[in-house]
Motif scaffolding. Structure first.
Motif, PDB file in Angstrom:
ATOM      1  N   LEU A  83      -4.976   7.750 -14.783  1.00 59.59           N
ATOM      2  CA  LEU A  83      -4.686   8.958 -15.154  1.00 59.59           C
ATOM      3  C   LEU A  83      -3.995   8.677 -16.612  1.00 59.59           C
ATOM      4  O   LEU A  83      -4.116   9.718 -17.477  1.00 59.59           O
ATOM      5  CB  LEU A  83      -3.408   9.223 -14.439  1.00 59.59           C
ATOM      6  N   GLY A  84      -3.557   7.713 -16.997  1.00 56.72           N
ATOM      7  CA  GLY A  84      -3.009   7.279 -18.364  1.00 56.72           C
ATOM      8  C   GLY A  84      -4.311   7.468 -19.267  1.00 56.72           C
ATOM      9  O   GLY A  84      -4.325   7.868 -20.422  1.00 56.72           O
ATOM     10  N   ALA A  86      -7.297   8.702 -18.633  1.00 58.73           N
ATOM     11  CA  ALA A  86      -7.784  10.159 -18.655  1.00 58.73           C
ATOM     12  C   ALA A  86      -6.989  11.077 -19.748  1.00 58.73           C
ATOM     13  O   ALA A  86      -7.442  11.956 -20.452  1.00 58.73           O
ATOM     14  CB  ALA A  86      -8.042  10.610 -17.340  1.00 58.73           C
ATOM     15  N   GLY A  87      -5.730  10.930 -19.774  1.00 60.41           N
ATOM     16  CA  GLY A  87      -4.817  11.665 -20.616  1.00 60.41           C
ATOM     17  C   GLY A  87      -4.938  11.394 -21.860  1.00 60.41           C
ATOM     18  O   GLY A  87      -5.107  12.092 -22.819  1.00 60.41           O
ATOM     19  N   ALA A  90      -8.396  12.729 -23.016  1.00 61.87           N
ATOM     20  CA  ALA A  90      -8.120  14.388 -23.139  1.00 61.87           C
ATOM     21  C   ALA A  90      -7.447  14.614 -24.493  1.00 61.87           C
ATOM     22  O   ALA A  90      -7.878  15.553 -25.202  1.00 61.87           O
ATOM     23  CB  ALA A  90      -7.362  14.981 -21.843  1.00 61.87           C
ATOM     24  N   ALA A  98      -5.223  18.955 -23.520  1.00 63.58           N
ATOM     25  CA  ALA A  98      -4.955  17.860 -22.914  1.00 63.58           C
ATOM     26  C   ALA A  98      -3.824  17.727 -21.974  1.00 63.58           C
ATOM     27  O   ALA A  98      -3.854  17.446 -20.812  1.00 63.58           O
ATOM     28  CB  ALA A  98      -4.641  16.750 -23.937  1.00 63.58           C
ATOM     29  N   THR A 102      -4.448  17.101 -18.045  1.00 67.65           N
ATOM     30  CA  THR A 102      -3.813  15.877 -17.465  1.00 67.65           C
ATOM     31  C   THR A 102      -3.115  16.217 -16.345  1.00 67.65           C
ATOM     32  O   THR A 102      -2.882  15.390 -15.124  1.00 67.65           O
ATOM     33  CB  THR A 102      -3.143  15.025 -18.508  1.00 67.65           C
ATOM     34  N   LEU A 105      -5.308  17.023 -13.391  1.00 65.48           N
ATOM     35  CA  LEU A 105      -5.765  15.617 -12.825  1.00 65.48           C
ATOM     36  C   LEU A 105      -4.630  14.968 -11.949  1.00 65.48           C
ATOM     37  O   LEU A 105      -4.956  14.423 -10.822  1.00 65.48           O
ATOM     38  CB  LEU A 105      -6.401  14.996 -13.766  1.00 65.48           C
ATOM     39  N   ALA A 106      -3.512  14.921 -12.489  1.00 63.81           N
ATOM     40  CA  ALA A 106      -2.231  14.371 -11.878  1.00 63.81           C
ATOM     41  C   ALA A 106      -1.851  15.160 -10.491  1.00 63.81           C
ATOM     42  O   ALA A 106      -1.656  14.170  -9.427  1.00 63.81           O
ATOM     43  CB  ALA A 106      -1.102  14.388 -12.765  1.00 63.81           C
ATOM     44  N   PRO A 113       2.453  12.873 -14.030  1.00 67.35           N
ATOM     45  CA  PRO A 113       2.082  12.344 -15.252  1.00 67.35           C
ATOM     46  C   PRO A 113       3.024  11.605 -15.888  1.00 67.35           C
ATOM     47  O   PRO A 113       4.278  11.888 -15.755  1.00 67.35           O
ATOM     48  CB  PRO A 113       1.474  13.475 -16.136  1.00 67.35           C
TER      49      PRO A 113
END
Length: 115
Positions: A83-84, A86-87, A90, A98, A102, A105-106, A113
């Protein structure tokens, strides 16, 4: 195929284990089923079965419960790390979107997040 949720089991850090039960297959058009994996604790061992309802002698893996705790903890950390990353990605490629991407996704990953 009938699907009904089974109550969730929560472990440390709100990690949830979920299982779905599938009703009997009916009709001739159905040629198989999705595997239903299970995990059960037997004493100090966790027995992981790939397809508990299959008729083909599904593979079974047995691991010490302490090892499973470590594997689950490592997997949770991997998801948080993903996740980090991907963020950050983004933020580079979708700067105006972003934060909501994010956050979505979280939510999909069942995480909150990091700030």
């Amino acid at each position: 195929m009938v699907t009904r949720p089974v109550p969730e089991t929560f472990a440390a850090d709100d990690f949830a284990l979920r299982e779905e039960e599938h009703g009997p297959c009916t009709g001739r058009a159905h040629f198989g089923h999705d595997p239903i994996s299970t995990a059960e604790r037997v004493g100090g061992v966790v027995r992981l079965t790939y397809d508990a309802y299959g008729t083909d002698g599904s593979p079974v893996t047995e691991l010490p419960a302490d090892q499973v705790r470590g594997l689950v903890s490592d997997a949770e950390q991997d998801v948080r790390d993903f996740l980090g990353l991907a963020g950050a990605r983004a933020g580079q490629h979708l700067p105006t979107h972003a934060a909501p991407v994010t956050a979505a996704l979280a939510r999909a990953l069942g995480l909150v997040p990091s700030p």
